[in-house]
Design a protein around this motif. Structure first.
Motif, PDB file in Angstrom:
ATOM      1  N   ILE A   5      68.531  21.630  15.745  1.00  0.00           N
ATOM      2  CA  ILE A   5      68.954  21.062  17.023  1.00  0.00           C
ATOM      3  C   ILE A   5      70.480  21.034  17.109  1.00  0.00           C
ATOM      4  CG2 ILE A   5      68.901  18.998  18.489  1.00  0.00           C
ATOM      5  CD1 ILE A   5      66.227  18.262  17.092  1.00  0.00           C
ATOM      6  N   GLU A   6      71.005  21.542  18.233  1.00  0.00           N
ATOM      7  CA  GLU A   6      72.452  21.540  18.474  1.00  0.00           C
ATOM      8  C   GLU A   6      72.798  20.437  19.466  1.00  0.00           C
ATOM      9  OE1 GLU A   6      74.629  24.192  17.470  1.00  0.00           O
ATOM     10  OE2 GLU A   6      73.021  25.156  16.327  1.00  0.00           O
ATOM     11  N   GLN A   9      71.841  19.925  23.625  1.00  0.00           N
ATOM     12  CA  GLN A   9      70.614  20.631  24.004  1.00  0.00           C
ATOM     13  C   GLN A   9      69.605  19.740  24.721  1.00  0.00           C
ATOM     14  OE1 GLN A   9      69.338  22.581  20.276  1.00  0.00           O
ATOM     15  NE2 GLN A   9      69.890  24.531  21.213  1.00  0.00           N
ATOM     16  N   VAL A  11      65.823  19.060  24.481  1.00  0.00           N
ATOM     17  CA  VAL A  11      64.828  19.253  23.424  1.00  0.00           C
ATOM     18  C   VAL A  11      63.519  18.585  23.827  1.00  0.00           C
ATOM     19  CG1 VAL A  11      64.309  18.845  20.984  1.00  0.00           C
ATOM     20  CG2 VAL A  11      66.684  19.259  21.698  1.00  0.00           C
ATOM     21  N   ILE A  32      71.875  14.543  22.573  1.00  0.00           N
ATOM     22  CA  ILE A  32      70.944  15.503  23.180  1.00  0.00           C
ATOM     23  C   ILE A  32      70.130  14.782  24.252  1.00  0.00           C
ATOM     24  CG2 ILE A  32      70.673  17.041  21.171  1.00  0.00           C
ATOM     25  CD1 ILE A  32      68.002  15.536  20.553  1.00  0.00           C
ATOM     26  N   ARG A  80      63.774  22.827  32.100  1.00  0.00           N
ATOM     27  CA  ARG A  80      64.143  24.066  31.412  1.00  0.00           C
ATOM     28  C   ARG A  80      64.806  23.637  30.109  1.00  0.00           C
ATOM     29  NH1 ARG A  80      66.654  26.704  35.581  1.00  0.00           N
ATOM     30  NH2 ARG A  80      64.906  27.868  36.415  1.00  0.00           N
ATOM     31  N   ALA A  81      64.127  23.825  28.999  1.00  0.00           N
ATOM     32  CA  ALA A  81      64.609  23.294  27.720  1.00  0.00           C
ATOM     33  C   ALA A  81      65.086  24.383  26.772  1.00  0.00           C
ATOM     34  CB  ALA A  81      63.495  22.489  27.060  1.00  0.00           C
ATOM     35  N   ASP A  82      65.904  23.949  25.820  1.00  0.00           N
ATOM     36  CA  ASP A  82      66.383  24.864  24.783  1.00  0.00           C
ATOM     37  C   ASP A  82      65.326  25.047  23.697  1.00  0.00           C
ATOM     38  OD1 ASP A  82      69.214  25.298  25.674  1.00  0.00           O
ATOM     39  OD2 ASP A  82      69.208  23.109  25.531  1.00  0.00           O
ATOM     40  N   ILE A  83      64.731  23.931  23.280  1.00  0.00           N
ATOM     41  CA  ILE A  83      63.765  23.965  22.168  1.00  0.00           C
ATOM     42  C   ILE A  83      62.579  23.076  22.490  1.00  0.00           C
ATOM     43  CG2 ILE A  83      63.417  23.591  19.683  1.00  0.00           C
ATOM     44  CD1 ILE A  83      66.281  23.528  19.205  1.00  0.00           C
ATOM     45  N   ALA A 115      60.397  26.395  27.439  1.00  0.00           N
ATOM     46  CA  ALA A 115      61.419  26.312  26.390  1.00  0.00           C
ATOM     47  C   ALA A 115      61.890  27.701  25.995  1.00  0.00           C
ATOM     48  CB  ALA A 115      60.855  25.592  25.167  1.00  0.00           C
ATOM     49  N   ALA A 116      63.191  27.833  25.765  1.00  0.00           N
ATOM     50  CA  ALA A 116      63.743  29.106  25.292  1.00  0.00           C
ATOM     51  C   ALA A 116      63.218  29.425  23.899  1.00  0.00           C
ATOM     52  CB  ALA A 116      65.271  29.045  25.288  1.00  0.00           C
ATOM     53  N   GLU A 117      62.983  28.379  23.106  1.00  0.00           N
ATOM     54  CA  GLU A 117      62.490  28.567  21.734  1.00  0.00           C
ATOM     55  C   GLU A 117      61.449  27.510  21.414  1.00  0.00           C
ATOM     56  OE1 GLU A 117      64.145  28.844  17.137  1.00  0.00           O
ATOM     57  OE2 GLU A 117      65.529  28.284  18.735  1.00  0.00           O
TER      58      GLU A 117
END
Length: 168
Positions: A5-6, A9, A11, A32, A80-83, A115-117
């Protein structure tokens, strides 16, 4: 899993025992936004000063203590999430990702699509196992985090399908 986790983000964190463990490793300085349909995860993050928590509401599925149903899925559609940290009861290279409840399989799939990932935290008993309700093909995830002691031969079917395997 926490090191993936950055700061800054968005999450998404699923309900369940593995994700409940994950949040105990999040540093108090981490900034986050967490989106979850789990009241337990939300409460577990209440004392983190820089984590903004967004609750996805719906009907409470009492067995897993998470919100499910059409309203919950509609809420997820606007994120719209990163992870996404996904909990599963089964992860199999051929049979895919699965869980024991139909409604839960639907919301997990909805989260993964936004999620992007997607990362699965896979404890040993979940590897090469299958449950009644399919969440999706193994291609739905990018990464799986397994216990340090997990035997290499159990992981080969996943890495050969292009999934990053991290031992933690």
């Amino acid at each position: 899993g926490a090191e993936l986790i950055e700061p800054g983000q968005i999450v998404m964190i699923d309900g369940g025992t593995t994700t409940a463990e994950l949040i105990t490793f999040l540093p108090h300085s981490l900034q986050i936004t967490v989106v979850t349909h789990s009241p337990g995860i939300a409460l577990g993050l209440a004392d983190h000063p820089f984590i903004d928590v967004i609750m996805i509401g719906g009907r409470l599925f009492k067995h897993s203590l998470v919100a499910v149903g059409a309203a919950a899925i509609e809420n997820v559609a606007n994120v719209r999430a990163d992870i996404f940290f996904m909990g599963v009861t089964g992860i199999h290279a051929e049979a895919g990702l699965s869980t024991g409840d139909y409604e839960e399989s639907c919301i997990k799939r909805a989260f993964a699509q936004k999620a992007a990932e997607t990362i699965v935290l896979a404890s040993p008993e979940k590897l090469n196992a299958g449950s009644a309700w399919v969440i999706g093909d193994i291609a739905l995830i990018n990464t799986m985090v397994v216990e340090e002691s997990t035997a290499e031969h159990l992981l080969t079917p996943f890495s050969s399908k292009g999934i990053s395997v991290i031992k933690a």
